[in-house]
Design a protein around this motif. Sequence first.
Motif, PDB file in Angstrom:
ATOM      1  N   HIS A  78      16.961 -21.226 -48.413  1.00  0.00           N
ATOM      2  CA  HIS A  78      18.223 -20.488 -48.537  1.00  0.00           C
ATOM      3  C   HIS A  78      18.681 -20.029 -47.138  1.00  0.00           C
ATOM      4  O   HIS A  78      19.509 -20.647 -46.539  1.00  0.00           O
ATOM      5  N   GLY A  79      18.166 -18.919 -46.642  1.00  0.00           N
ATOM      6  CA  GLY A  79      18.484 -18.499 -45.262  1.00  0.00           C
ATOM      7  C   GLY A  79      19.902 -18.022 -45.067  1.00  0.00           C
ATOM      8  O   GLY A  79      20.448 -18.139 -43.963  1.00  0.00           O
ATOM      9  N   PHE A  80      20.517 -17.473 -46.122  1.00  0.00           N
ATOM     10  CA  PHE A  80      21.888 -16.964 -45.952  1.00  0.00           C
ATOM     11  C   PHE A  80      21.885 -15.769 -44.994  1.00  0.00           C
ATOM     12  O   PHE A  80      20.934 -14.997 -44.956  1.00  0.00           O
ATOM     13  N   PHE A  81      22.942 -15.670 -44.192  1.00  0.00           N
ATOM     14  CA  PHE A  81      23.139 -14.609 -43.183  1.00  0.00           C
ATOM     15  C   PHE A  81      22.253 -14.789 -41.944  1.00  0.00           C
ATOM     16  O   PHE A  81      22.033 -13.845 -41.195  1.00  0.00           O
ATOM     17  N   ILE A  82      21.762 -15.995 -41.747  1.00  0.00           N
ATOM     18  CA  ILE A  82      20.993 -16.296 -40.531  1.00  0.00           C
ATOM     19  C   ILE A  82      21.931 -16.227 -39.321  1.00  0.00           C
ATOM     20  O   ILE A  82      23.141 -16.436 -39.458  1.00  0.00           O
ATOM     21  N   ASN A  83      21.410 -15.901 -38.164  1.00  0.00           N
ATOM     22  CA  ASN A  83      22.249 -15.976 -36.960  1.00  0.00           C
ATOM     23  C   ASN A  83      21.694 -16.989 -35.951  1.00  0.00           C
ATOM     24  O   ASN A  83      20.608 -17.537 -36.146  1.00  0.00           O
ATOM     25  N   LYS A  84      22.472 -17.200 -34.881  1.00  0.00           N
ATOM     26  CA  LYS A  84      22.137 -18.277 -33.942  1.00  0.00           C
ATOM     27  C   LYS A  84      20.804 -18.054 -33.234  1.00  0.00           C
ATOM     28  O   LYS A  84      20.079 -19.009 -32.953  1.00  0.00           O
ATOM     29  N   GLU A  85      20.514 -16.784 -32.952  1.00  0.00           N
ATOM     30  CA  GLU A  85      19.252 -16.487 -32.272  1.00  0.00           C
ATOM     31  C   GLU A  85      18.067 -16.943 -33.136  1.00  0.00           C
ATOM     32  O   GLU A  85      17.103 -17.534 -32.623  1.00  0.00           O
ATOM     33  N   SER A  86      18.155 -16.667 -34.426  1.00  0.00           N
ATOM     34  CA  SER A  86      17.086 -17.094 -35.346  1.00  0.00           C
ATOM     35  C   SER A  86      17.004 -18.624 -35.396  1.00  0.00           C
ATOM     36  O   SER A  86      15.911 -19.190 -35.467  1.00  0.00           O
ATOM     37  N   ILE A  87      18.153 -19.272 -35.338  1.00  0.00           N
ATOM     38  CA  ILE A  87      18.164 -20.736 -35.366  1.00  0.00           C
ATOM     39  C   ILE A  87      17.442 -21.299 -34.139  1.00  0.00           C
ATOM     40  O   ILE A  87      16.699 -22.276 -34.229  1.00  0.00           O
ATOM     41  N   HIS A  88      17.606 -20.615 -33.004  1.00  0.00           N
ATOM     42  CA  HIS A  88      16.891 -21.047 -31.796  1.00  0.00           C
ATOM     43  C   HIS A  88      15.381 -20.885 -31.963  1.00  0.00           C
ATOM     44  O   HIS A  88      14.605 -21.731 -31.498  1.00  0.00           O
ATOM     45  N   ILE A  89      14.958 -19.802 -32.626  1.00  0.00           N
ATOM     46  CA  ILE A  89      13.522 -19.597 -32.879  1.00  0.00           C
ATOM     47  C   ILE A  89      12.994 -20.720 -33.789  1.00  0.00           C
ATOM     48  O   ILE A  89      11.909 -21.250 -33.566  1.00  0.00           O
ATOM     49  N   MET A  90      13.797 -21.096 -34.769  1.00  0.00           N
ATOM     50  CA  MET A  90      13.406 -22.212 -35.651  1.00  0.00           C
ATOM     51  C   MET A  90      13.181 -23.476 -34.838  1.00  0.00           C
ATOM     52  O   MET A  90      12.187 -24.187 -35.033  1.00  0.00           O
ATOM     53  N   LYS A  91      14.098 -23.721 -33.942  1.00  0.00           N
ATOM     54  CA  LYS A  91      14.000 -24.922 -33.104  1.00  0.00           C
ATOM     55  C   LYS A  91      12.721 -24.869 -32.243  1.00  0.00           C
ATOM     56  O   LYS A  91      11.949 -25.831 -32.221  1.00  0.00           O
ATOM     57  N   GLU A  92      12.517 -23.717 -31.582  1.00  0.00           N
ATOM     58  CA  GLU A  92      11.338 -23.573 -30.702  1.00  0.00           C
ATOM     59  C   GLU A  92      10.038 -23.753 -31.458  1.00  0.00           C
ATOM     60  O   GLU A  92       9.097 -24.359 -30.951  1.00  0.00           O
ATOM     61  N   LYS A  93       9.981 -23.197 -32.660  1.00  0.00           N
ATOM     62  CA  LYS A  93       8.728 -23.217 -33.427  1.00  0.00           C
ATOM     63  C   LYS A  93       8.609 -24.410 -34.378  1.00  0.00           C
ATOM     64  O   LYS A  93       7.621 -24.530 -35.086  1.00  0.00           O
ATOM     65  N   GLY A  94       9.626 -25.259 -34.403  1.00  0.00           N
ATOM     66  CA  GLY A  94       9.576 -26.433 -35.282  1.00  0.00           C
ATOM     67  C   GLY A  94       9.612 -26.079 -36.757  1.00  0.00           C
ATOM     68  O   GLY A  94       8.983 -26.741 -37.590  1.00  0.00           O
ATOM     69  N   ILE A  95      10.338 -25.021 -37.087  1.00  0.00           N
ATOM     70  CA  ILE A  95      10.447 -24.572 -38.479  1.00  0.00           C
ATOM     71  C   ILE A  95      11.666 -25.250 -39.119  1.00  0.00           C
ATOM     72  O   ILE A  95      12.737 -25.290 -38.511  1.00  0.00           O
ATOM     73  N   SER A  96      11.505 -25.769 -40.323  1.00  0.00           N
ATOM     74  CA  SER A  96      12.634 -26.448 -40.966  1.00  0.00           C
ATOM     75  C   SER A  96      13.420 -25.496 -41.859  1.00  0.00           C
ATOM     76  O   SER A  96      13.000 -24.363 -42.097  1.00  0.00           O
ATOM     77  N   TRP A  97      14.552 -25.978 -42.338  1.00  0.00           N
ATOM     78  CA  TRP A  97      15.481 -25.129 -43.095  1.00  0.00           C
ATOM     79  C   TRP A  97      16.034 -25.892 -44.296  1.00  0.00           C
ATOM     80  O   TRP A  97      16.503 -27.019 -44.150  1.00  0.00           O
ATOM     81  N   THR A  98      15.950 -25.275 -45.464  1.00  0.00           N
ATOM     82  CA  THR A  98      16.533 -25.844 -46.682  1.00  0.00           C
ATOM     83  C   THR A  98      17.630 -24.879 -47.148  1.00  0.00           C
ATOM     84  O   THR A  98      17.339 -23.867 -47.796  1.00  0.00           O
ATOM     85  N   PRO A  99      18.891 -25.141 -46.783  1.00  0.00           N
ATOM     86  CA  PRO A  99      19.926 -24.103 -46.920  1.00  0.00           C
ATOM     87  C   PRO A  99      20.564 -23.941 -48.306  1.00  0.00           C
ATOM     88  O   PRO A  99      21.339 -22.999 -48.504  1.00  0.00           O
ATOM     89  N   THR A 100      20.272 -24.793 -49.258  1.00  0.00           N
ATOM     90  CA  THR A 100      20.748 -24.674 -50.665  1.00  0.00           C
ATOM     91  C   THR A 100      22.198 -24.177 -50.803  1.00  0.00           C
ATOM     92  O   THR A 100      22.471 -23.203 -51.497  1.00  0.00           O
ATOM     93  N   VAL A 101      23.113 -24.889 -50.163  1.00  0.00           N
ATOM     94  CA  VAL A 101      24.526 -24.487 -50.162  1.00  0.00           C
ATOM     95  C   VAL A 101      25.143 -24.595 -51.559  1.00  0.00           C
ATOM     96  O   VAL A 101      25.810 -23.671 -52.041  1.00  0.00           O
ATOM     97  N   TYR A 102      24.899 -25.744 -52.199  1.00  0.00           N
ATOM     98  CA  TYR A 102      25.536 -25.975 -53.500  1.00  0.00           C
ATOM     99  C   TYR A 102      25.104 -24.930 -54.530  1.00  0.00           C
ATOM    100  O   TYR A 102      25.907 -24.520 -55.378  1.00  0.00           O
TER     101      TYR A 102
END
Length: 257
Positions: free
Chosen positions: A165-189
């Motif tokens: 899900h990850g609703f209300f995530i911000n860009k800084e957190s997205i950078h941490i995901m990238k650095e740590k190799g964490i994936s994201w399943t955003p369940t938009v629909y």
Amino acid sequence: MYTDYHIHLFIDGTPVDLEKLSLIIDALKEAEISEVYDMGSKNAAGFQYREVFEENGIRLKTCGFALYKGSGYGRFLGRAIDSMDEVPVLIDELYRKGADFIKVVNSGVVSHRAKGFVTEGGFSGEELEYIVKEARKRSLPVICHVNSDGKIREALIAGVDSIEHGFFINKESIHIMKEKGISWTPTVYALLRYSRELSQTSRAFYEGVIGEHLRMISYATDIGVRVNIGSDSGSRGLRHGVSYHKERAILSDYLRK
Ligand SMILES: [Zn+2]
């Protein structure tokens, strides 16, 4: 053939028996889905039905039951943790039963009525770190249901493997995901479908949330975060197979890059 990274073994939010399970399997086959990640049910249906999926040519990866903080969100998904002493016991049980990963619930769900627009639920940062450590001892990945940037950040720091899900995530957190190799399943629909049941005024709120979510997904894929297609099907209003392809259509513009 496709992989749906986020399903539940429910139909319209209701647990299934063996007979109803065949409806799920048929729907997945129809949608050419050959692998699914079961994000948990109170009765750990994933353990019970894994072989039936296998016999039907679908690989089911399961957490069995999810772990959620007692009194918070997650009752129908798994077992409550009232005291942290229960964590190693439950993770051991999951390990012995052959869980493919640990699913932890670290927040409630998006709601226009809730404080900060996310309902109550989740662990403290320290508690979450403890859960991740216990899972790692048994080499189990940790997949985390979480909304709101503060709770997402705690999950990223604790070192989970995927954000659901990850609703209300911000860009800084997205950078941490990238650095740590964490994936994201955003369940938009899943959220879009839910919002359609609401009045026009409430719907406007969700449209705003989804718009921002899509901007963050675009940013995440631009910087190389792995984004997975997960439908949350089995939850109320979300049909297996069909919902996967709705999500896939929404994300296709972002994932093609
Ligand atoms: Zn879910």
